[in-house]
Design a protein around this motif. Structure first.
Motif, PDB file in Angstrom:
ATOM      1  N   VAL A  53     -13.335  11.459   7.797  1.00 44.97           N
ATOM      2  CA  VAL A  53     -12.044  12.146   7.872  1.00 44.97           C
ATOM      3  C   VAL A  53     -11.083  11.769   6.750  1.00 44.97           C
ATOM      4  O   VAL A  53     -10.171  12.536   6.440  1.00 44.97           O
ATOM      5  CB  VAL A  53     -11.346  11.897   9.230  1.00 44.97           C
ATOM      6  N   SER A  54     -11.268  10.617   6.139  1.00 44.35           N
ATOM      7  CA  SER A  54     -10.233  10.070   5.261  1.00 44.35           C
ATOM      8  C   SER A  54     -10.327  10.582   3.827  1.00 44.35           C
ATOM      9  O   SER A  54     -11.412  10.779   3.278  1.00 44.35           O
ATOM     10  CB  SER A  54     -10.320   8.541   5.236  1.00 44.35           C
ATOM     11  N   ASP A  55      -9.145  10.761   3.223  1.00 44.15           N
ATOM     12  CA  ASP A  55      -9.067  11.001   1.784  1.00 44.15           C
ATOM     13  C   ASP A  55      -9.079   9.674   1.032  1.00 44.15           C
ATOM     14  O   ASP A  55      -9.631   9.567  -0.061  1.00 44.15           O
ATOM     15  CB  ASP A  55      -7.783  11.761   1.446  1.00 44.15           C
ATOM     16  N   THR A  56      -8.436   8.689   1.640  1.00 42.08           N
ATOM     17  CA  THR A  56      -8.354   7.351   1.061  1.00 42.08           C
ATOM     18  C   THR A  56      -8.610   6.339   2.164  1.00 42.08           C
ATOM     19  O   THR A  56      -8.183   6.542   3.308  1.00 42.08           O
ATOM     20  CB  THR A  56      -6.964   7.086   0.450  1.00 42.08           C
ATOM     21  N   ILE A  57      -9.309   5.256   1.841  1.00 42.11           N
ATOM     22  CA  ILE A  57      -9.523   4.179   2.801  1.00 42.11           C
ATOM     23  C   ILE A  57      -9.008   2.872   2.204  1.00 42.11           C
ATOM     24  O   ILE A  57      -9.353   2.515   1.074  1.00 42.11           O
ATOM     25  CB  ILE A  57     -11.011   4.022   3.168  1.00 42.11           C
ATOM     26  N   MET A  64       0.837  -1.194   0.000  1.00 45.70           N
ATOM     27  CA  MET A  64       0.000   0.000   0.000  1.00 45.70           C
ATOM     28  C   MET A  64       0.874   1.246   0.000  1.00 45.70           C
ATOM     29  O   MET A  64       2.057   1.184   0.348  1.00 45.70           O
ATOM     30  CB  MET A  64      -0.945   0.024   1.214  1.00 45.70           C
ATOM     31  N   GLU A  65       0.291   2.357  -0.402  1.00 48.91           N
ATOM     32  CA  GLU A  65       1.020   3.622  -0.477  1.00 48.91           C
ATOM     33  C   GLU A  65       0.185   4.729   0.157  1.00 48.91           C
ATOM     34  O   GLU A  65      -1.013   4.828  -0.087  1.00 48.91           O
ATOM     35  CB  GLU A  65       1.312   3.987  -1.936  1.00 48.91           C
ATOM     36  N   ILE A  66       0.841   5.537   0.974  1.00 45.88           N
ATOM     37  CA  ILE A  66       0.184   6.680   1.606  1.00 45.88           C
ATOM     38  C   ILE A  66       0.869   7.946   1.094  1.00 45.88           C
ATOM     39  O   ILE A  66       2.093   8.097   1.220  1.00 45.88           O
ATOM     40  CB  ILE A  66       0.275   6.595   3.139  1.00 45.88           C
ATOM     41  N   LYS A  67       0.081   8.831   0.524  1.00 50.47           N
ATOM     42  CA  LYS A  67       0.650  10.038  -0.074  1.00 50.47           C
ATOM     43  C   LYS A  67       0.840  11.136   0.968  1.00 50.47           C
ATOM     44  O   LYS A  67       0.110  11.201   1.960  1.00 50.47           O
ATOM     45  CB  LYS A  67      -0.252  10.542  -1.204  1.00 50.47           C
ATOM     46  N   LYS A  68       1.794  11.986   0.722  1.00 46.10           N
ATOM     47  CA  LYS A  68       2.048  13.122   1.606  1.00 46.10           C
ATOM     48  C   LYS A  68       0.816  14.008   1.700  1.00 46.10           C
ATOM     49  O   LYS A  68       0.168  14.311   0.695  1.00 46.10           O
ATOM     50  CB  LYS A  68       3.223  13.961   1.090  1.00 46.10           C
ATOM     51  N   GLY A  69       0.505  14.421   2.923  1.00 50.63           N
ATOM     52  CA  GLY A  69      -0.562  15.378   3.139  1.00 50.63           C
ATOM     53  C   GLY A  69      -1.956  14.803   3.198  1.00 50.63           C
ATOM     54  O   GLY A  69      -2.911  15.542   3.436  1.00 50.63           O
ATOM     55  N   GLU A  70      -2.119  13.488   3.019  1.00 46.31           N
ATOM     56  CA  GLU A  70      -3.461  12.927   3.049  1.00 46.31           C
ATOM     57  C   GLU A  70      -3.763  12.299   4.403  1.00 46.31           C
ATOM     58  O   GLU A  70      -2.877  12.039   5.212  1.00 46.31           O
ATOM     59  CB  GLU A  70      -3.647  11.889   1.936  1.00 46.31           C
ATOM     60  N   ILE A  71      -5.057  12.096   4.637  1.00 49.05           N
ATOM     61  CA  ILE A  71      -5.498  11.273   5.756  1.00 49.05           C
ATOM     62  C   ILE A  71      -5.880   9.921   5.175  1.00 49.05           C
ATOM     63  O   ILE A  71      -6.780   9.830   4.328  1.00 49.05           O
ATOM     64  CB  ILE A  71      -6.707  11.878   6.494  1.00 49.05           C
ATOM     65  N   TYR A  72      -5.170   8.901   5.599  1.00 48.32           N
ATOM     66  CA  TYR A  72      -5.390   7.558   5.078  1.00 48.32           C
ATOM     67  C   TYR A  72      -6.053   6.733   6.167  1.00 48.32           C
ATOM     68  O   TYR A  72      -5.513   6.550   7.253  1.00 48.32           O
ATOM     69  CB  TYR A  72      -4.068   6.919   4.663  1.00 48.32           C
ATOM     70  N   VAL A  89     -16.408  13.164  18.304  1.00 43.77           N
ATOM     71  CA  VAL A  89     -16.442  14.404  17.522  1.00 43.77           C
ATOM     72  C   VAL A  89     -15.205  15.251  17.805  1.00 43.77           C
ATOM     73  O   VAL A  89     -14.585  15.801  16.885  1.00 43.77           O
ATOM     74  CB  VAL A  89     -17.727  15.207  17.824  1.00 43.77           C
ATOM     75  N   ASP A  90     -14.814  15.359  19.069  1.00 43.33           N
ATOM     76  CA  ASP A  90     -13.632  16.156  19.436  1.00 43.33           C
ATOM     77  C   ASP A  90     -12.377  15.625  18.742  1.00 43.33           C
ATOM     78  O   ASP A  90     -11.571  16.399  18.205  1.00 43.33           O
ATOM     79  CB  ASP A  90     -13.428  16.134  20.951  1.00 43.33           C
ATOM     80  N   VAL A  91     -12.194  14.310  18.771  1.00 47.28           N
ATOM     81  CA  VAL A  91     -11.005  13.714  18.156  1.00 47.28           C
ATOM     82  C   VAL A  91     -11.066  13.856  16.640  1.00 47.28           C
ATOM     83  O   VAL A  91     -10.063  14.167  15.995  1.00 47.28           O
ATOM     84  CB  VAL A  91     -10.863  12.236  18.569  1.00 47.28           C
ATOM     85  N   ARG A  92     -12.258  13.669  16.071  1.00 48.20           N
ATOM     86  CA  ARG A  92     -12.407  13.825  14.617  1.00 48.20           C
ATOM     87  C   ARG A  92     -12.010  15.239  14.188  1.00 48.20           C
ATOM     88  O   ARG A  92     -11.248  15.427  13.226  1.00 48.20           O
ATOM     89  CB  ARG A  92     -13.845  13.554  14.214  1.00 48.20           C
ATOM     90  N   SER A 151      -9.233   2.067  12.199  1.00 49.81           N
ATOM     91  CA  SER A 151     -10.485   1.918  12.928  1.00 49.81           C
ATOM     92  C   SER A 151     -11.257   0.745  12.348  1.00 49.81           C
ATOM     93  O   SER A 151     -10.979   0.280  11.240  1.00 49.81           O
ATOM     94  CB  SER A 151     -11.327   3.188  12.838  1.00 49.81           C
ATOM     95  N   HIS A 152     -12.223   0.259  13.110  1.00 50.29           N
ATOM     96  CA  HIS A 152     -13.173  -0.707  12.562  1.00 50.29           C
ATOM     97  C   HIS A 152     -14.542  -0.041  12.390  1.00 50.29           C
ATOM     98  O   HIS A 152     -15.519  -0.714  12.074  1.00 50.29           O
ATOM     99  CB  HIS A 152     -13.287  -1.929  13.483  1.00 50.29           C
ATOM    100  N   ILE A 153     -14.599   1.292  12.591  1.00 51.64           N
ATOM    101  CA  ILE A 153     -15.857   2.029  12.468  1.00 51.64           C
ATOM    102  C   ILE A 153     -15.881   2.738  11.119  1.00 51.64           C
ATOM    103  O   ILE A 153     -15.208   3.754  10.905  1.00 51.64           O
ATOM    104  CB  ILE A 153     -16.018   3.040  13.619  1.00 51.64           C
ATOM    105  N   ILE A 154     -16.638   2.202  10.189  1.00 52.43           N
ATOM    106  CA  ILE A 154     -16.644   2.687   8.812  1.00 52.43           C
ATOM    107  C   ILE A 154     -17.062   4.148   8.731  1.00 52.43           C
ATOM    108  O   ILE A 154     -16.429   4.964   8.051  1.00 52.43           O
ATOM    109  CB  ILE A 154     -17.593   1.835   7.952  1.00 52.43           C
ATOM    110  N   SER A 155     -18.132   4.513   9.431  1.00 52.63           N
ATOM    111  CA  SER A 155     -18.687   5.856   9.310  1.00 52.63           C
ATOM    112  C   SER A 155     -17.690   6.924   9.732  1.00 52.63           C
ATOM    113  O   SER A 155     -17.610   7.999   9.116  1.00 52.63           O
ATOM    114  CB  SER A 155     -19.968   5.980  10.132  1.00 52.63           C
TER     115      SER A 155
END
Length: 242
Positions: free
Chosen positions: A199-203, A25-33, A169-172, A190-194
């Motif tokens: 928050v994620s750009d890529t999952i 897998m690859e994680i790009k700079k600046g994204e939330i994966y 919500v605070d952590v998000r 996480s195991h919580i899809i929602s």
């Protein structure tokens, strides 16, 4: 270079139990994966391998172009992390816990403590013992501690696990702020899809040690992510049992 973390064919077993199976897998700079998977899917082991806390049996991991496992400690100077349950000295104050962290990372960061506590919404709690904090406050403190060295990358293992709705919500909101305002690359499991979807750009999806699917949240046409991901997991399970 646009890649923050590159993982190639990484496998790991403990005894006869295979935990990771040729993960790439690859994680790009600046994204939330977002790394999605059920408990036991291999998420924590993969994160530990990235941090060289466990040694992979095969494959390679590079972070910001440097190979993990080469005894180059500079790789980890700009990586903050929370792996499993964050540990604090419960009878020490918030401030003293952060000062101790600075002592073994870099004492110069002690001057950042007040700013960090404001950033994570814990201003004014410097002198409180950690044991008096709520679970949500402790989790934000853990993220603050991980961000104290102003890292380029944050690796967060199940940071919302066990939190009440307000804590989630605070952590998000904190994760989004660190990414948008400071440009931090964030890997969050996480195991919580929602929650990952918010928050994620890529999952990416791990299932029983296999990396089975990746989806870009910007381009996906999926409307019901929960149904989609559950369908992927079901098909993966059927393929393995066939």
């Amino acid at each position: 270079m646009n890649t923050a973390i590159q993982i190639n064919e990484v496998s790991k077993s403990f005894g006869k139990q295979e935990i990771l199976k040729s993960v790439t897998m690859e994680i790009k700079k600046g994204e939330i994966y977002g790394l999605l998977g059920a408990n036991g899917a291999g998420k924590t082991t993969l994160m530990k391998a990235m941090l060289d806390l466990v040694k992979s049996d095969s494959g390679t991991i590079s972070i910001m172009g440097k190979m993990v496992g080469t005894n180059d400690e500079d790789i980890f100077r700009k990586i903050g992390n929370i792996i499993e349950t964050p540990v604090f000295y419960q009878n020490l104050s918030v401030e003293d816990n952060l000062k101790l962290h600075c002592d073994y990372v870099d004492p110069s960061y002690k001057q950042e403590i007040d700013d960090i506590l404001r950033l994570v919404g814990l201003e004014g709690v410097n002198k409180r013992k950690v044991k008096t904090l709520s679970l949500g406050m402790k989790q934000r403190l853990a993220i603050g501690r991980a961000f104290l060295c102003r890292p380029d990358i944050l690796i967060l293992d199940e940071p919302i696990n066990g939190l009440d709705p307000k804590g989630i919500v605070d952590v998000r909101e904190l994760i989004l702020r660190l990414n948008k305002e400071y440009g931090v690359t964030i890997l969050i499991s996480s195991h919580i899809i929602s929650e990952l979807a918010k928050v994620s750009d890529t999952i990416g999806i791990l299932d029983n040690g296999y990396f089975i699917e990746e989806i870009s949240m910007a381009t996906t046409e999926v409307t019901d992510l929960e149904e989609y991901f559950l369908d992927i997991l079901t098909k993966s399970s059927l393929r393995r049992s066939a």
